[in-house]
Scaffold this active site. Structure first.
Site, PDB file in Angstrom:
ATOM      1  N   ASP A  74       0.809  -1.217   0.000  1.00 42.09           N
ATOM      2  CA  ASP A  74       0.000   0.000   0.000  1.00 42.09           C
ATOM      3  C   ASP A  74       0.845   1.271   0.000  1.00 42.09           C
ATOM      4  O   ASP A  74       2.057   1.235   0.228  1.00 42.09           O
ATOM      5  CB  ASP A  74      -0.969   0.015   1.199  1.00 42.09           C
ATOM      6  CG  ASP A  74      -0.365  -0.584   2.458  1.00 42.09           C
ATOM      7  OD1 ASP A  74       0.869  -0.540   2.593  1.00 42.09           O
ATOM      8  OD2 ASP A  74      -1.124  -1.091   3.301  1.00 42.09           O
ATOM      9  N   ASN A 143      -7.732  -3.340  14.064  1.00 45.36           N
ATOM     10  CA  ASN A 143      -9.121  -3.518  13.618  1.00 45.36           C
ATOM     11  C   ASN A 143      -9.258  -4.673  12.638  1.00 45.36           C
ATOM     12  O   ASN A 143     -10.304  -4.856  12.025  1.00 45.36           O
ATOM     13  CB  ASN A 143      -9.639  -2.217  12.981  1.00 45.36           C
ATOM     14  CG  ASN A 143      -8.882  -1.865  11.697  1.00 45.36           C
ATOM     15  OD1 ASN A 143      -7.949  -2.572  11.317  1.00 45.36           O
ATOM     16  ND2 ASN A 143      -9.279  -0.794  11.049  1.00 45.36           N
ATOM     17  N   HIS A 145      -7.497  -5.053   9.810  1.00 42.38           N
ATOM     18  CA  HIS A 145      -7.195  -4.772   8.392  1.00 42.38           C
ATOM     19  C   HIS A 145      -5.931  -5.501   7.948  1.00 42.38           C
ATOM     20  O   HIS A 145      -5.036  -5.770   8.746  1.00 42.38           O
ATOM     21  CB  HIS A 145      -7.146  -3.263   8.099  1.00 42.38           C
ATOM     22  CG  HIS A 145      -5.950  -2.521   8.612  1.00 42.38           C
ATOM     23  ND1 HIS A 145      -5.947  -1.154   8.805  1.00 42.38           N
ATOM     24  CD2 HIS A 145      -4.694  -2.917   8.953  1.00 42.38           C
ATOM     25  CE1 HIS A 145      -4.766  -0.761   9.223  1.00 42.38           C
ATOM     26  NE2 HIS A 145      -3.983  -1.807   9.330  1.00 42.38           N
ATOM     27  N   GLU A 150      -9.683  -2.274   4.837  1.00 40.18           N
ATOM     28  CA  GLU A 150     -10.270  -1.952   6.131  1.00 40.18           C
ATOM     29  C   GLU A 150     -11.592  -2.704   6.323  1.00 40.18           C
ATOM     30  O   GLU A 150     -12.215  -3.119   5.336  1.00 40.18           O
ATOM     31  CB  GLU A 150     -10.537  -0.444   6.206  1.00 40.18           C
ATOM     32  CG  GLU A 150      -9.296   0.429   6.089  1.00 40.18           C
ATOM     33  CD  GLU A 150      -8.550   0.579   7.411  1.00 40.18           C
ATOM     34  OE1 GLU A 150      -8.603  -0.343   8.255  1.00 40.18           O
ATOM     35  OE2 GLU A 150      -7.902   1.624   7.609  1.00 40.18           O
TER      36      GLU A 150
HETATM   37  C1  F6R Z   1       1.114  -1.523   5.995  1.00 43.17           C
HETATM   38  C2  F6R Z   1       0.140  -2.587   6.215  1.00 43.17           C
HETATM   39  C3  F6R Z   1      -0.733  -2.533   7.424  1.00 43.17           C
HETATM   40  C4  F6R Z   1       0.064  -2.903   8.678  1.00 43.17           C
HETATM   41  C5  F6R Z   1      -0.807  -2.882   9.929  1.00 43.17           C
HETATM   42  C6  F6R Z   1      -0.029  -3.153  11.174  1.00 43.17           C
HETATM   43  O1  F6R Z   1       1.820  -1.731   4.793  1.00 43.17           O
HETATM   44  O2  F6R Z   1       0.045  -3.475   5.434  1.00 43.17           O
HETATM   45  O3  F6R Z   1      -1.804  -3.412   7.274  1.00 43.17           O
HETATM   46  O4  F6R Z   1       0.597  -4.173   8.515  1.00 43.17           O
HETATM   47  O5  F6R Z   1      -1.446  -1.630  10.048  1.00 43.17           O
HETATM   48  O6  F6R Z   1       0.890  -2.112  11.386  1.00 43.17           O
HETATM   49  P1  F6R Z   1       1.989  -2.204  12.536  1.00 43.17           P
HETATM   50  O7  F6R Z   1       2.933  -3.262  12.134  1.00 43.17           O
HETATM   51  O8  F6R Z   1       2.629  -0.850  12.545  1.00 43.17           O
HETATM   52  O9  F6R Z   1       1.252  -2.526  13.785  1.00 43.17           O
END
Ligand code: F6R
Length: 247
Positions: A74, A143, A145, A150
């Protein structure tokens, strides 16, 4: 909870270091089996230690990325890869600049694309041309995702422009200075290219992820918890540290 039935799905490590070492080892073994592997990569706090370990293996053990291809999950809409908070910048600093990946084999969604819809279609086409993703590394949002897919009443299969959840923008408010400054939209790899990955590793650490890890492995699939879909994938491993391990 399906954890007993799927003992191979969940692996628990003592701490973050153990989790990162094991996750990096899986990626290294994939690259050793198939030097031209196609990897799907996340940003975030969770994978930082994994990237550090991969860099160490590259430096000290000659782990070779020269034939590998990468696709990142992303990017914020409206941020250029030079922006300090863009995911392109994150990847450059924490990984790409420190291993021997070839530039032409690195694929990042361009948050500044003139036409984001076309950008997304071309990204999916590039994944197809590369033969699909061999190994997808995922983090998970509190959450549920995955990437920026999301929680919603329906999920989008193709790579698309996604609206960030309020809870996600709250989490990133600190980094950006305020919630209002967090981009409202992102380009997000769709559920289909994620799901078509031949192998998926989902890594999570810390007590803030404990609840969602339990929920994603509950035996129920719910688009309001996108990671729960991964239970249908035949080759998923969830790697957690002790703090993120569900009851
Ligand atoms: C970002 C991504 C997100 C993160 C998720 C967890 O490229 O794919 O889905 O993996 O938000 O983020 P952290 O590792 O910072 O808790």
């Amino acid at each position: 909870m399906m954890i007993d039935d799927n003992a191979q799905i969940l692996r628990i490590y003592k701490d973050y270091n153990g989790l990162c070492t094991a996750t990096a080892k899986e990626i290294a073994e994939q690259l050793q089996r198939k030097t031209d592997s196609v990897l799907g990569l996340p940003t975030g706090k969770t994978p930082m230690g994994v990237y550090q370990e991969l860099i160490r293996m590259h430096r000290e053990e000659d782990l070779d990325f020269s034939k590998a291809t990468t696709f990142n999950l992303d990017e914020y809409l409206g941020l250029s890869p030079q922006h300090a908070l863009s995911y392109g910048h994150f990847m450059e600093v924490h990984f790409f600049s420190q291993v021997n990946l070839q530039r032409k084999n690195i694929h990042l969604l361009n948050g500044m694309a003139d036409n984001p819809e076309v950008e997304c279609r071309e990204f999916d086409a590039a994944i197809e041309r590369a033969g699909g993703i061999d190994l997808m590394l995922l983090g998970i949002g509190r959450n549920g995702h995955i990437g920026f897919n999301e929680p919603q009443s329906s999920l989008t299969l193709a790579t698309h422009v996604a609206r960030l959840d309020d809870s996600t923008r709250d989490l990133y408010a600190g980094e950006f200075g305020s919630r209002e400054k967090v981009p409202e939209q992102a380009l997000a790899m769709g559920v289909l290219p994620i799901f078509k990955s031949r192998r998926i590793l989902l890594a999570a650490n810390g007590s803030a992820k404990k609840k969602v890890i339990g929920e994603m492995l509950s035996g129920k699939v719910d688009t309001l918890l996108p990671a729960s879909l991964l239970q249908l994938h035949g080759n998923l491993t969830v790697l957690v540290d002790a703090e993120a391990a569900p009851e």
